[in-house]
Design a protein around this motif. Structure first.
Motif, PDB file in Angstrom:
ATOM      1  N   ASN A 105      50.839  29.589  -7.004  1.00  0.00           N
ATOM      2  CA  ASN A 105      49.672  30.424  -7.311  1.00  0.00           C
ATOM      3  C   ASN A 105      49.234  31.237  -6.090  1.00  0.00           C
ATOM      4  O   ASN A 105      48.050  31.521  -5.906  1.00  0.00           O
ATOM      5  N   VAL A 112      41.175  29.584 -10.592  1.00  0.00           N
ATOM      6  CA  VAL A 112      40.893  28.452  -9.709  1.00  0.00           C
ATOM      7  C   VAL A 112      39.463  27.947  -9.888  1.00  0.00           C
ATOM      8  O   VAL A 112      39.006  27.083  -9.146  1.00  0.00           O
ATOM      9  N   ASN A 113      38.765  28.472 -10.893  1.00  0.00           N
ATOM     10  CA  ASN A 113      37.365  28.074 -11.120  1.00  0.00           C
ATOM     11  C   ASN A 113      37.202  27.268 -12.402  1.00  0.00           C
ATOM     12  O   ASN A 113      36.108  27.175 -12.948  1.00  0.00           O
ATOM     13  N   LYS A 114      38.292  26.680 -12.898  1.00  0.00           N
ATOM     14  CA  LYS A 114      38.262  25.957 -14.164  1.00  0.00           C
ATOM     15  C   LYS A 114      38.440  24.448 -14.009  1.00  0.00           C
ATOM     16  O   LYS A 114      38.461  23.723 -14.986  1.00  0.00           O
ATOM     17  N   GLY A 115      38.584  23.978 -12.779  1.00  0.00           N
ATOM     18  CA  GLY A 115      38.890  22.561 -12.611  1.00  0.00           C
ATOM     19  C   GLY A 115      40.354  22.320 -12.952  1.00  0.00           C
ATOM     20  O   GLY A 115      41.222  23.109 -12.601  1.00  0.00           O
ATOM     21  N   ARG A 116      40.637  21.239 -13.681  1.00  0.00           N
ATOM     22  CA  ARG A 116      42.018  20.911 -14.057  1.00  0.00           C
ATOM     23  C   ARG A 116      42.559  21.940 -15.040  1.00  0.00           C
ATOM     24  O   ARG A 116      41.966  22.192 -16.076  1.00  0.00           O
ATOM     25  N   GLN A 130      47.025  22.506 -11.564  1.00  0.00           N
ATOM     26  CA  GLN A 130      46.170  22.584 -10.383  1.00  0.00           C
ATOM     27  C   GLN A 130      44.758  22.143 -10.748  1.00  0.00           C
ATOM     28  O   GLN A 130      44.372  22.131 -11.907  1.00  0.00           O
ATOM     29  N   ASP A 131      44.016  21.762  -9.735  1.00  0.00           N
ATOM     30  CA  ASP A 131      42.604  21.397  -9.900  1.00  0.00           C
ATOM     31  C   ASP A 131      41.842  22.245  -8.900  1.00  0.00           C
ATOM     32  O   ASP A 131      41.860  21.964  -7.698  1.00  0.00           O
ATOM     33  N   GLY A 132      41.182  23.298  -9.402  1.00  0.00           N
ATOM     34  CA  GLY A 132      40.629  24.280  -8.488  1.00  0.00           C
ATOM     35  C   GLY A 132      41.783  24.962  -7.769  1.00  0.00           C
ATOM     36  O   GLY A 132      42.731  25.413  -8.389  1.00  0.00           O
ATOM     37  N   LYS A 133      41.730  24.993  -6.446  1.00  0.00           N
ATOM     38  CA  LYS A 133      42.809  25.583  -5.660  1.00  0.00           C
ATOM     39  C   LYS A 133      43.883  24.563  -5.282  1.00  0.00           C
ATOM     40  O   LYS A 133      44.932  24.917  -4.745  1.00  0.00           O
ATOM     41  N   LYS A 134      43.634  23.299  -5.595  1.00  0.00           N
ATOM     42  CA  LYS A 134      44.563  22.239  -5.199  1.00  0.00           C
ATOM     43  C   LYS A 134      45.718  22.112  -6.184  1.00  0.00           C
ATOM     44  O   LYS A 134      45.513  21.996  -7.392  1.00  0.00           O
ATOM     45  N   ASP A 221      41.390  20.425 -21.919  1.00  0.00           N
ATOM     46  CA  ASP A 221      41.820  20.981 -20.636  1.00  0.00           C
ATOM     47  C   ASP A 221      42.347  22.404 -20.832  1.00  0.00           C
ATOM     48  O   ASP A 221      42.939  22.733 -21.867  1.00  0.00           O
TER      49      ASP A 221
END
Length: 232
Positions: A105, A112-116, A130-134, A221
Motif C-alpha cells: 500500500n 487507512v482510516n477504516k481499521g481492519r 491491514q489495520d490502519g497503516k499497519k 469488516d
C-alpha cells in the motif's frame, strides 16, 4: 440464508478454468515427437531469462522442457513449451508482484482510516490485510475475475461467511468463503494463483491463505478492491 440467495452467490463466485489462446491465430508451431514445440516464441529471450536459461532467443529441447514445466505447473494451455504472450504475461506479473515486497500500500490507495480492512489490487493480483497503516498479513498472490466476470471495484463489507460452502448447482466446493459483494467472495481453490484466465468474479486464494483470511476477518469488516486485472 435461503437457497435462492445461496445459488446466486455460487453462480457469481464459482471459479472456472478456461483454456486461454496462447498462440496467435495461424499455423501452430511445429512439434517434436515429444509434443514440445521446436519453434521459438515472440517472448523467447524474456522467458529464457526468467527461467535462468541461456538467453539466445533460440528454442532448444532443454528450453522447451523448462517452459513446459512452468506452463504445466500453472495450468497454461497449450503446454507445448512455446514462449507466447500468455506464458510471458504470467512471468511478468510474478516479477511485478515480487517487486512490491512488504509495502503493498505504498501509494496509499487502500484506505487507512477504516481499521481492519482486506485490500485487493486487481492490477497486480495481490491482496493483503491491514489495520490502519499497519500491515497485518500479506501481500499474497490471488486470482480474480476474468474478462466478462470482473471482480467489482470499490469499498465493500464482508456480509456472509461459510467455511464449508458448496455450490448447490454444480456441487463444487468453495471452502472458507467470505462474501463481500453480491456473491463475490474470498475463497480457497486447488489451482495455481497464476492460472489464466481467472475466476468468475471471486477472489481465489490458496488453502493456506484462505484459512488465514478466515481467522483475520469477520462479518462487517471492510474490503477494498481497486485496479484492473490484466486481460480484462
Amino acid at each position: 440464508m435461503g437457497d435462492i440467495r445461496r445459488r446466486g452467490a455460487v453462480v457469481l463466485g464459482l471459479t472456472a478454468l478456461v483454456a486461454p489462446i496462447g498462440l496467435a491465430l495461424g499455423t501452430a508451431p511445429a512439434q517434436a515427437a515429444t509434443g514440445c514445440t521446436t519453434q521459438a516464441g515472440p517472448y523467447q529471450k524474456k522467458v529464457e531469462k526468467f527461467l535462468g536459461r541461456p538467453v539466445d532467443g533460440k528454442q532448444s529441447s532443454t528450453d522447451c522442457k523448462a517452459i513446459r514445466a512452468f506452463q504445466t505447473k500453472h495450468g497454461i494451455t497449450p503446454n507445448q513449451g512455446y514462449a507466447g504472450p500468455v506464458t510471458w504475461g504470467v512471468m511478468d506479473l510474478m516479477t511485478k508482484q515480487k517487486a512490491v515486497g512488504n509495502t503493498p500500500n505504498k501509494a496509499g490507495t487502500c484506505p487507512v482510516n477504516k481499521g481492519r480492512i482486506a485490500c485487493v489490487n486487481l492490477t497486480l493480483q495481490l491482496s493483503w490485510v491491514q489495520d490502519g497503516k499497519k500491515l497485518v498479513y500479506g501481500p499474497v498472490p490471488v486470482r480474480t475475475g476474468r474478462d466478462g466476470y470482473e471482480t467489482r471495484t470499490g469499498l465493500k463489507k464482508v456480509y456472509w461467511r461459510d467455511i464449508d460452502h458448496v455450490s448447490s448447482l454444480y456441487d463444487v466446493p468453495m471452502p472458507y468463503s467470505q462474501f463481500f459483494d453480491g456473491g463475490q467472495a474470498f475463497h480457497s481453490v486447488g489451482l495455481s494463483m497464476w492460472n489464466p484466465p481467472g475466476s468468475h468474479g471471486c477472489v481465489n486464494m490458496t488453502p493456506t491463505v484462505a484459512k488465514k483470511y478466515w481467522s483475520l476477518l469477520k462479518n462487517g469488516d471492510d474490503v477494498f478492491v481497486y485496479g484492473r486485472k490484466p486481460g480484462t
